[in-house]
Design a protein around this motif. Structure first.
Motif, PDB file in Angstrom:
ATOM      1  N   THR A 105       0.864  -1.091   0.081  1.00 46.37           N
ATOM      2  CA  THR A 105      -0.059   0.050   0.136  1.00 46.37           C
ATOM      3  C   THR A 105       0.865   1.314  -0.143  1.00 46.37           C
ATOM      4  O   THR A 105       0.262   2.181  -0.353  1.00 46.37           O
ATOM      5  CB  THR A 105      -0.881  -0.033   1.125  1.00 46.37           C
TER       6      THR A 105
ATOM      7  N   SER B  49      -6.638   3.341 -12.417  1.00 42.39           N
ATOM      8  CA  SER B  49      -5.476   3.728 -12.094  1.00 42.39           C
ATOM      9  C   SER B  49      -4.869   5.164 -12.236  1.00 42.39           C
ATOM     10  O   SER B  49      -3.584   5.697 -11.904  1.00 42.39           O
ATOM     11  CB  SER B  49      -4.561   2.736 -13.021  1.00 42.39           C
TER      12      SER B  49
ATOM     13  N   GLY C 263      -6.873   1.193  -5.228  1.00 41.97           N
ATOM     14  CA  GLY C 263      -6.840  -0.154  -4.557  1.00 41.97           C
ATOM     15  C   GLY C 263      -7.886  -1.183  -4.482  1.00 41.97           C
ATOM     16  O   GLY C 263      -7.779  -2.129  -4.216  1.00 41.97           O
TER      17      GLY C 263
ATOM     18  N   PHE D  43      -4.599   6.344  -3.411  1.00 44.96           N
ATOM     19  CA  PHE D  43      -4.253   4.617  -3.319  1.00 44.96           C
ATOM     20  C   PHE D  43      -5.430   3.912  -3.623  1.00 44.96           C
ATOM     21  O   PHE D  43      -5.563   2.987  -4.403  1.00 44.96           O
ATOM     22  CB  PHE D  43      -3.271   4.370  -2.278  1.00 44.96           C
ATOM     23  N   TRP D  44      -6.444   4.214  -2.665  1.00 43.38           N
ATOM     24  CA  TRP D  44      -8.052   3.139  -2.532  1.00 43.38           C
ATOM     25  C   TRP D  44      -8.459   3.621  -3.608  1.00 43.38           C
ATOM     26  O   TRP D  44      -9.464   2.960  -4.024  1.00 43.38           O
ATOM     27  CB  TRP D  44      -8.369   3.360  -1.077  1.00 43.38           C
TER      28      TRP D  44
ATOM     29  N   VAL E 135      -3.702   6.147  -8.687  1.00 46.03           N
ATOM     30  CA  VAL E 135      -2.463   5.834  -8.202  1.00 46.03           C
ATOM     31  C   VAL E 135      -1.372   6.573  -9.080  1.00 46.03           C
ATOM     32  O   VAL E 135      -0.261   7.044  -8.713  1.00 46.03           O
ATOM     33  CB  VAL E 135      -2.221   4.429  -8.150  1.00 46.03           C
TER      34      VAL E 135
ATOM     35  N   SER F 206      -1.258  10.163  -7.623  1.00 49.78           N
ATOM     36  CA  SER F 206      -0.402   9.655  -6.315  1.00 49.78           C
ATOM     37  C   SER F 206       1.241   9.506  -6.468  1.00 49.78           C
ATOM     38  O   SER F 206       1.841  10.213  -5.521  1.00 49.78           O
ATOM     39  CB  SER F 206      -0.866   8.554  -5.393  1.00 49.78           C
TER      40      SER F 206
ATOM     41  N   TYR G  56       8.885   3.683  -6.828  1.00 47.27           N
ATOM     42  CA  TYR G  56       8.001   4.146  -7.639  1.00 47.27           C
ATOM     43  C   TYR G  56       8.013   4.212  -9.043  1.00 47.27           C
ATOM     44  O   TYR G  56       6.828   4.183  -9.852  1.00 47.27           O
ATOM     45  CB  TYR G  56       7.782   5.768  -7.145  1.00 47.27           C
TER      46      TYR G  56
ATOM     47  N   THR H 230      -2.748  10.969  -0.346  1.00 44.38           N
ATOM     48  CA  THR H 230      -2.150   9.964  -1.290  1.00 44.38           C
ATOM     49  C   THR H 230      -2.751   8.474  -0.711  1.00 44.38           C
ATOM     50  O   THR H 230      -2.776   7.479  -1.536  1.00 44.38           O
ATOM     51  CB  THR H 230      -0.551   9.885  -0.744  1.00 44.38           C
ATOM     52  N   ARG H 231      -3.274   8.371   0.398  1.00 49.90           N
ATOM     53  CA  ARG H 231      -3.929   7.080   0.749  1.00 49.90           C
ATOM     54  C   ARG H 231      -5.125   7.144   0.091  1.00 49.90           C
ATOM     55  O   ARG H 231      -5.444   6.008  -0.305  1.00 49.90           O
ATOM     56  CB  ARG H 231      -3.875   7.454   2.519  1.00 49.90           C
TER      57      ARG H 231
ATOM     58  N   TYR I 180       1.795   3.396   1.886  1.00 53.03           N
ATOM     59  CA  TYR I 180       1.264   4.667   2.543  1.00 53.03           C
ATOM     60  C   TYR I 180       2.284   5.638   2.798  1.00 53.03           C
ATOM     61  O   TYR I 180       3.207   5.530   3.510  1.00 53.03           O
ATOM     62  CB  TYR I 180       0.417   4.364   3.912  1.00 53.03           C
TER      63      TYR I 180
END
Lengths: 275, 580
Positions: B132, B195, B230, B226-227, B198, B201, B144, B222-223, B134
């Protein structure tokens, strides 16, 4: 569109299931009032945590009635404070923030569970009915020693609960015949004044307040500690009749104790007379 | 040889790329599975031969290799097969196809090496940030960059399939999109959409931050980004398995797909609903208002619908196949199914376990009950049933059909294949039931030593020791299953003999064909537009409020580079040091 009868039935059952799930969750929110973690806690700059009114002195405070607040700072790999004690039949609002990475604040085996994201303050209100002991753990990976991050939650019977804290400050040594002072600071985090008696005991005897404490005596002082405040008491100790050697002392306030040992020395051996 | 019509005979060039993709996938499975055994034994304290600090490096690699590398390399292989087979035409330019494969491989290599740096001192990198990543955990920039290369590789793969479809459409203007291609394209559409999260992010925040171009990031932002990606990514893993259940399982059962129109509806629903649900991973996050969580919950619940429809269609298709094979009665038709075929049995068992995983997923989706299980071992039990079985076991099972198609060789040992898929089912039964139960009384996930000093766990049923024993046993059986699978694949590929008896490359016919559905079902632009609108509804306000409250780059968040050289006692000292 051509859909088989069985498939239509299945579709209908599936929709009933889905709507049923949403309905029960909605009921949980509006009926029993199960609230989610949300944005009520606000944001915070992690660098300012030490200056923050709430987090500079984290721990449990009394709001009023049976309501309390608990401020906790999470940091790799510990909580401050690591142990939280609250009374049974209370409503406690937790405010948790992180000094570094993302953690969680999780009371194991319960639904008391929040993410702790740096920059954010997690606010959650919990009702505690019964006394009990719970483990607190971090369930979000927070670095190499993540698995060591834990705490403790104690829910104690109401009559055993207070928010009184005691700290004492006294010299270790005094010269025989000199007077010295044992300072006792009592803090009170309840939302009302604490009226209590502070007792100093050196040896096993008791004397009245305002007297200079001599050997093997106990002295009491009445004290009122204001709500969310503290008071410092001075116990003057005259060592004239003590005799040289170690003298154990204990200060007792509201069931809390602070203790130490005063070593009385001869004048020739040095030692500071009046601390 | 002349009469054989396997995939390798039809599309020899494409078969090479697909073989390469599948082998990349299998390699990731083998390494990732082995790491899983290390974790299973370590957490349960059955055998600890690595320091607990290194557990998180192993966990990062296990997660990334299995849920990203293994699944997505398999996906690109199988979607290439699906598009070329169902359109009956090769890709437009095989060099382009090799190009995206190479890009994905390079990305994987960069990510893999940066993670390996966590345990190998000679590699001056660290990416102990878990799957993840985070923030404010900061990985080496190579992590990355590798991730971006991999994802862009998948975007190009999608373009490859779209391009092939556009060419086909020119030649077949009035025809419906063949079902396998329809499935691949709808899956790619929600993949492109999700996507983006992400990509933003990493490209706007994490990569520049890891390079020192910006000083701070907003961890909640950013979390959330991500989700945004995600949760759809779990459907990205799942869609190839669904495709195989729809297009292969009925054929392996000896029959036809029950309903082509419903299959299309299912994939359209995934296109529409996959992305605006990601906040259900953030039910416990501060800084996101309850209403936004409620919207995500509602969308998530409706996302059950396509899976419930799939359950029906798959079982109905199997029953149809069984009856074609002479099966009779209410349930005794089950006996007529080809249980000796590892491809069939593996997929059927995977589907069965997915039903169990689906039920625990419904619990996870429940906004309020999620507080009990969030980040507990329950969740790990859940996704080992879904991605770890519904997807992984389906992929392994399908390989018993695909590898002969792609190599022209018979499976080295089909009986061993049968043992392998059944062993997976048994191993996962042990492991996942124990993990689910453990989560209910609070044993956390992602933790090297879930044994604490100040308290112990108190199961309502069973004991912690029994749960740990089941997990360790399950992990051992699963790892054995992986090795049996890899052995069979290796010996088939290098030692197997070329055979003329490989079945023709086809997929299942349908009882109810596309002509039973309105043409609007194939209107990809319409469904994509609806998906975009739902994403805007679900995400614009939460993202705006996160940025408004915490700033685009956060309130001075310092990067945290994971490292294993820190002594915990020194850290406790530093904790005391900074406390007032």
């Amino acid at each position: 569109m051509n859909i088989h009868t069985y498939e239509k039935t299945w579709l209908a059952v599936a929709m009933v299931l889905i709507v049923g799930f949403i309905a029960t969750i909605t009921y949980g929110a509006v009926g029993p009032g199960i609230a989610m973690i949300d944005d009520d806690g606000g944001t915070i700059d992690p660098d300012t945590i030490n200056d923050d009114e709430r987090f500079s002195d984290p721990g449990v405070t009394h709001v009023g009635g049976n309501e309390y607040e608990a401020a906790v700072v999470a940091q790799a790999w510990a909580y401050t404070p690591s142990e939280i004690t609250v009374p049974a039949n209370s409503t406690v609002t937790f405010y948790v923030t992180s000094r570094d990475v993302t953690h969680s604040y999780t009371v194991a085996g319960t639904n008391v569970n929040t993410m702790v994201v740096p920059g954010q303050v997690s606010e959650m209100t919990v009702e505690f009915d019964e006394p009990g002991e719970y483990g607190i753990l971090c369930n979000e990976y927070c670095g190499a020693y993540h698995h060591t991050m834990e705490g403790k939650l104690n829910v104690v019977p109401e009559d055993e609960f207070d928010l009184t804290e005691l700290s004492t400050e006294a010299p270790d040594e005094a010269q025989l015949g000199n007077q010295t002072t044992i300072n006792t600071t009592v803090s009170n985090d309840m939302n009302y004044d604490l009226e209590t008696t502070a007792t100093l005991e050196i040896g096993n005897q008791t004397v009245e307040q305002d007297q200079t404490v001599e050997q093997d005596q106990t002295v009491e002082q009445d004290v009122t500690v204001p709500a969310h405040g503290s008071e410092t008491l001075e116990f003057a100790v005259d060592t004239t009749d003590f005799g040289t050697g170690d003298h154990d002392w204990t200060v007792t306030v509201d069931g809390h104790e602070g203790s130490g040992t005063l070593t009385v020395t001869n004048a020739t051996e040095g030692g500071d007379g009046d601390a | 040889m002349a009469m054989r019509n396997a995939y390798i005979d039809q599309f020899p060039e494409e078969a090479r790329v697909i073989r390469a993709a599948l082998w990349s996938s299998f390699l990731a499975l083998m390494i990732g599975g082995t790491l899983g055994l290390i974790q299973g034994l370590h957490r349960t304290n059955v055998l600890r031969f690595i320091p607990s600090q290194d557990y998180y490096t192993v966990l990062t690699a296990h997660g990334v290799l299995l849920v990203i590398t293994f699944t997505i390399f398999f996906l690109v292989g199988i979607f290439t097969w699906a598009v070329t087979t169902s359109l009956d035409r090769g890709v437009k330019d095989i060099r382009f196809t090799w190009g995206w494969y190479a890009m994905m491989s390079l990305g994987t290599l960069l990510v893999g090496v940066s993670i390996l740096g966590g345990v190998v001192d000679q590699i001056p990198m660290n990416a102990d940030v878990l799957y993840t990543f985070y923030s404010p955990f900061q990985a080496h920039p190579a992590f990355y960059v590798g991730f971006v290369l991999f994802v862009v590789g998948t975007w190009l793969a999608g373009f490859d399939w779209f391009r092939t479809w556009w060419a086909w459409k020119k030649d077949n203007p009035d025809e419906r999109i063949p079902l396998p291609t329809f499935m691949a394209l709808t899956t790619m559409l929600f993949w492109y959409l999700s996507s983006i999260g992400v990509a933003i992010s990493i490209l706007a925040f994490l990569l520049p931050w890891s390079l020192g171009i910006i000083d701070s990031v907003n961890p909640l932002l950013t979390r959330t980004l991500f989700w945004f990606f995600g949760h759809p990514v779990v459907y990205f893993w799942l869609m190839p398995a669904y495709m195989l259940w729809y297009t292969m399982l009925p054929k392996l059962s000896g029959g036809k797909l029950f309903s082509d129109p419903l299959a299309r509806v299912v994939f359209v629903l995934f296109l529409i609903l996959s992305t605006p649900v990601g906040i259900h991973h953030q039910y416990l996050d501060p800084g996101i208002a309850e209403g936004f969580k409620f919207i995500a919950m509602t969308n998530t619940m409706f996302l059950l619908l396509p899976s419930l429809l799939t359950a029906f269609t798959v079982v109905a298709s199997m029953e149809h196949g069984a009856r074609q094979r002479g099966g009779e009665g209410y349930l005794s038709w089950l006996k007529a199914l080809p249980w000796r075929d590892p491809a069939f049995t593996g997929m059927a068992l995977a589907g069965l376990m997915f039903a169990a995983g689906g039920f625990s997923g419904m619990i996870n989706a429940g906004l309020s009950i999620n507080y009990l299980v969030h980040n507990s071992w329950w969740v790990v039990g859940h996704f080992h049933l879904t991605v770890g079985t519904a997807v992984a076991l389906t992929f392994m099972a399908a390989s018993y059909w695909f590898i002969p198609q792609l190599t022209g060789k018979e499976i080295w040992n089909r009986s061993l294949g049968l043992v392998q898929v059944v062993l997976w089912f048994i191993g996962m039964t042990f492991m996942s039931n124990a993990m689910h139960r453990a989560g209910l009384f609070g044993i956390p996930r992602r933790t090297a030593e879930p044994q604490y000093e100040g308290f112990s766990f108190d199961p309502a049923v069973g004991t912690v020791a029994e749960i740990d024993a089941q997990v360790a046993l399950g992990a051992a059986l699963l790892t054995l299953s992986v090795y049996l699978f890899i052995t069979n694949m290796v010996l088939t590929t290098i030692g197997g003999s070329t055979s003329d008896a490989i079945p023709d490359n086809t997929y299942a016919g349908t009882l109810s064909g596309p002509e039973d559905s309105p043409a609007i079902i194939d209107n990809l632009k319409l469904w994509t537009s609806i998906a975009v609108v739902l994403v805007i509804i679900a995400y614009s306000l939460p993202l705006a409020s996160i940025i408004d409250a915490g700033g685009l780059f956060g309130p001075g968040i310092d990067p945290w580079k994971p490292s294993v050289v820190v002594d915990p006692s020194l850290v406790l000292e530093s904790v005391r040091g900074v406390m007032p």
